[in-house]
Design a protein around this motif. Sequence first.
Motif, PDB file in Angstrom:
ATOM      1  N   SER A   8       0.829  -1.201   0.000  1.00 34.86           N
ATOM      2  CA  SER A   8       0.000   0.000   0.000  1.00 34.86           C
ATOM      3  C   SER A   8       0.857   1.242   0.000  1.00 34.86           C
ATOM      4  O   SER A   8       2.025   1.224   0.354  1.00 34.86           O
ATOM      5  N   CYS A   9       0.245   2.342  -0.369  1.00 33.80           N
ATOM      6  CA  CYS A   9       0.924   3.618  -0.262  1.00 33.80           C
ATOM      7  C   CYS A   9       0.550   4.254   1.068  1.00 33.80           C
ATOM      8  O   CYS A   9      -0.431   3.868   1.686  1.00 33.80           O
ATOM      9  N   PRO A  10       1.309   5.234   1.540  1.00 31.57           N
ATOM     10  CA  PRO A  10       0.972   5.873   2.813  1.00 31.57           C
ATOM     11  C   PRO A  10      -0.398   6.520   2.751  1.00 31.57           C
ATOM     12  O   PRO A  10      -0.754   7.141   1.762  1.00 31.57           O
ATOM     13  N   SER A  11      -1.177   6.382   3.815  1.00 34.53           N
ATOM     14  CA  SER A  11      -2.498   7.016   3.844  1.00 34.53           C
ATOM     15  C   SER A  11      -2.529   8.156   4.840  1.00 34.53           C
ATOM     16  O   SER A  11      -3.570   8.587   5.261  1.00 34.53           O
ATOM     17  N   ALA A  12      -1.372   8.618   5.244  1.00 30.10           N
ATOM     18  CA  ALA A  12      -1.316   9.734   6.181  1.00 30.10           C
ATOM     19  C   ALA A  12      -1.928  10.961   5.531  1.00 30.10           C
ATOM     20  O   ALA A  12      -1.866  11.154   4.332  1.00 30.10           O
ATOM     21  N   GLY A  13      -2.517  11.826   6.366  1.00 32.27           N
ATOM     22  CA  GLY A  13      -3.127  13.032   5.858  1.00 32.27           C
ATOM     23  C   GLY A  13      -4.627  12.914   5.751  1.00 32.27           C
ATOM     24  O   GLY A  13      -5.320  13.904   5.657  1.00 32.27           O
ATOM     25  N   LEU A  14      -5.148  11.673   5.760  1.00 34.69           N
ATOM     26  CA  LEU A  14      -6.591  11.464   5.761  1.00 34.69           C
ATOM     27  C   LEU A  14      -7.041  11.412   7.208  1.00 34.69           C
ATOM     28  O   LEU A  14      -6.703  10.500   7.941  1.00 34.69           O
TER      29      LEU A  14
ATOM     30  N   SER B   9     -11.912  11.751  17.176  1.00 37.40           N
ATOM     31  CA  SER B   9     -10.752  10.907  17.433  1.00 37.40           C
ATOM     32  C   SER B   9      -9.496  11.322  16.678  1.00 37.40           C
ATOM     33  O   SER B   9      -8.698  10.478  16.299  1.00 37.40           O
ATOM     34  N   GLY B  10      -9.328  12.621  16.420  1.00 38.67           N
ATOM     35  CA  GLY B  10      -8.080  13.062  15.823  1.00 38.67           C
ATOM     36  C   GLY B  10      -7.848  12.457  14.460  1.00 38.67           C
ATOM     37  O   GLY B  10      -8.635  12.623  13.544  1.00 38.67           O
ATOM     38  N   ASN B  11      -6.747  11.695  14.316  1.00 36.93           N
ATOM     39  CA  ASN B  11      -6.406  11.140  13.009  1.00 36.93           C
ATOM     40  C   ASN B  11      -6.821   9.688  12.846  1.00 36.93           C
ATOM     41  O   ASN B  11      -6.312   8.992  11.977  1.00 36.93           O
TER      42      ASN B  11
ATOM     43  N   VAL C 273     -11.267  -1.722  11.554  1.00 40.23           N
ATOM     44  CA  VAL C 273     -10.407  -1.238  12.629  1.00 40.23           C
ATOM     45  C   VAL C 273     -10.383   0.283  12.620  1.00 40.23           C
ATOM     46  O   VAL C 273     -10.162   0.908  11.573  1.00 40.23           O
ATOM     47  N   HIS C 274     -10.619   0.877  13.792  1.00 38.41           N
ATOM     48  CA  HIS C 274     -10.656   2.327  13.938  1.00 38.41           C
ATOM     49  C   HIS C 274      -9.362   2.778  14.606  1.00 38.41           C
ATOM     50  O   HIS C 274      -9.172   2.616  15.811  1.00 38.41           O
ATOM     51  N   ALA C 275      -8.453   3.321  13.815  1.00 36.57           N
ATOM     52  CA  ALA C 275      -7.131   3.684  14.332  1.00 36.57           C
ATOM     53  C   ALA C 275      -6.451   4.614  13.339  1.00 36.57           C
ATOM     54  O   ALA C 275      -6.943   4.832  12.224  1.00 36.57           O
ATOM     55  N   SER C 276      -5.313   5.144  13.735  1.00 36.78           N
ATOM     56  CA  SER C 276      -4.524   5.966  12.819  1.00 36.78           C
ATOM     57  C   SER C 276      -3.831   5.063  11.801  1.00 36.78           C
ATOM     58  O   SER C 276      -3.656   3.854  12.023  1.00 36.78           O
ATOM     59  N   ALA C 277      -3.439   5.652  10.682  1.00 40.53           N
ATOM     60  CA  ALA C 277      -2.736   4.887   9.655  1.00 40.53           C
ATOM     61  C   ALA C 277      -1.452   4.281  10.205  1.00 40.53           C
ATOM     62  O   ALA C 277      -1.097   3.144   9.882  1.00 40.53           O
ATOM     63  N   GLU C 278      -0.780   5.028  11.063  1.00 40.66           N
ATOM     64  CA  GLU C 278       0.471   4.536  11.633  1.00 40.66           C
ATOM     65  C   GLU C 278       0.237   3.317  12.519  1.00 40.66           C
ATOM     66  O   GLU C 278       1.004   2.350  12.490  1.00 40.66           O
ATOM     67  N   ARG C 279      -0.838   3.354  13.328  1.00 39.70           N
ATOM     68  CA  ARG C 279      -1.131   2.228  14.215  1.00 39.70           C
ATOM     69  C   ARG C 279      -1.510   0.974  13.421  1.00 39.70           C
ATOM     70  O   ARG C 279      -1.145  -0.145  13.788  1.00 39.70           O
ATOM     71  N   VAL C 280      -2.241   1.170  12.333  1.00 39.22           N
ATOM     72  CA  VAL C 280      -2.624   0.019  11.522  1.00 39.22           C
ATOM     73  C   VAL C 280      -1.407  -0.568  10.815  1.00 39.22           C
ATOM     74  O   VAL C 280      -1.234  -1.794  10.753  1.00 39.22           O
ATOM     75  N   ASP C 281      -0.535   0.291  10.286  1.00 36.34           N
ATOM     76  CA  ASP C 281       0.708  -0.198   9.673  1.00 36.34           C
ATOM     77  C   ASP C 281       1.515  -1.012  10.682  1.00 36.34           C
ATOM     78  O   ASP C 281       2.028  -2.091  10.368  1.00 36.34           O
ATOM     79  N   PHE C 282       1.624  -0.498  11.893  1.00 40.67           N
ATOM     80  CA  PHE C 282       2.365  -1.176  12.949  1.00 40.67           C
ATOM     81  C   PHE C 282       1.716  -2.516  13.282  1.00 40.67           C
ATOM     82  O   PHE C 282       2.398  -3.524  13.485  1.00 40.67           O
ATOM     83  N   LEU C 283       0.388  -2.534  13.321  1.00 39.46           N
ATOM     84  CA  LEU C 283      -0.342  -3.764  13.610  1.00 39.46           C
ATOM     85  C   LEU C 283      -0.039  -4.841  12.571  1.00 39.46           C
ATOM     86  O   LEU C 283       0.232  -6.000  12.912  1.00 39.46           O
ATOM     87  N   LEU C 284      -0.059  -4.459  11.292  1.00 40.05           N
ATOM     88  CA  LEU C 284       0.127  -5.438  10.228  1.00 40.05           C
ATOM     89  C   LEU C 284       1.579  -5.878  10.064  1.00 40.05           C
ATOM     90  O   LEU C 284       1.854  -6.878   9.396  1.00 40.05           O
TER      91      LEU C 284
END
Length: 242
Positions: free
Chosen positions: A26-32, A53-55, A111-122
């Motif tokens: 995937s590409c980064p989804s930060a910023g959404l 919930s912020g980001n 899953v309801h989380a930031s893009a960074e947390r989901v990347d870390f999870l996977l």
Amino acid sequence: MEDNTKQPPTADASLYNGQPSDTGPSCPSAGLTSSTPSISKNKGGVSVENVPSGNKQWFVLRVTYGRIIKAQTFVEAKGLECYVPLHYKEIWKQGKRRIITEPLIPSFIFVHASAERVDFLLQDKSIKPLENRALLSYYYDHTALCEKSPTKNPPLVISDSAMNNFIQLTSIHNPHIIPVTSENIKYKLGDEVVITDGEFKDIRGRVARIAGQQRVLVELFDGCLVATAYVPKNAMKPYVEH
């Protein structure tokens, strides 16, 4: 009345008719970012509290066959909010009526989380067991391309309003709420409506005729469609987006 959660012995492949294969990485989804409105009350007793919930965003993650409950346990153990819609089914056992539950859409978890947390999870090595089959993986948005990598698709993110509508519907304890495929659906003039009365009040979707009944169909994304039980014509009105 007794509730028992069980895992279905087989997954219904027809739920994902015509679903494309994922592309990656995937590409980064930060910023959404999201600003999730609060659901003050969910019918059916399912508690899913959406607060600003912020980001955080709603990500759709694919689950390997037959492992939805394990995936939910794993995500929650990491301290992340997730949602697994359930199907409420009436059965008779030893002459007694019981309600059991089973996953409504056994191949996806939300899953309801930031893009960074989901990347870390996977990236967690524990989600890749024998045969290197990942427990969880991204489901990609095949209608979009990454800005920095135009040959790749970004992870699919569901808007807060669409997710809230979906949660409200799938939290209702009604055995006639069903997943459907596009072949089962005959749209009636493509009407988009909001239900104004009854247990499905405030649900938004499209009028459809399914199994000989007029229902309202909620489409969360391509391949994920869930229908209400029968809804009379006088219990709905055209939906106008504000």
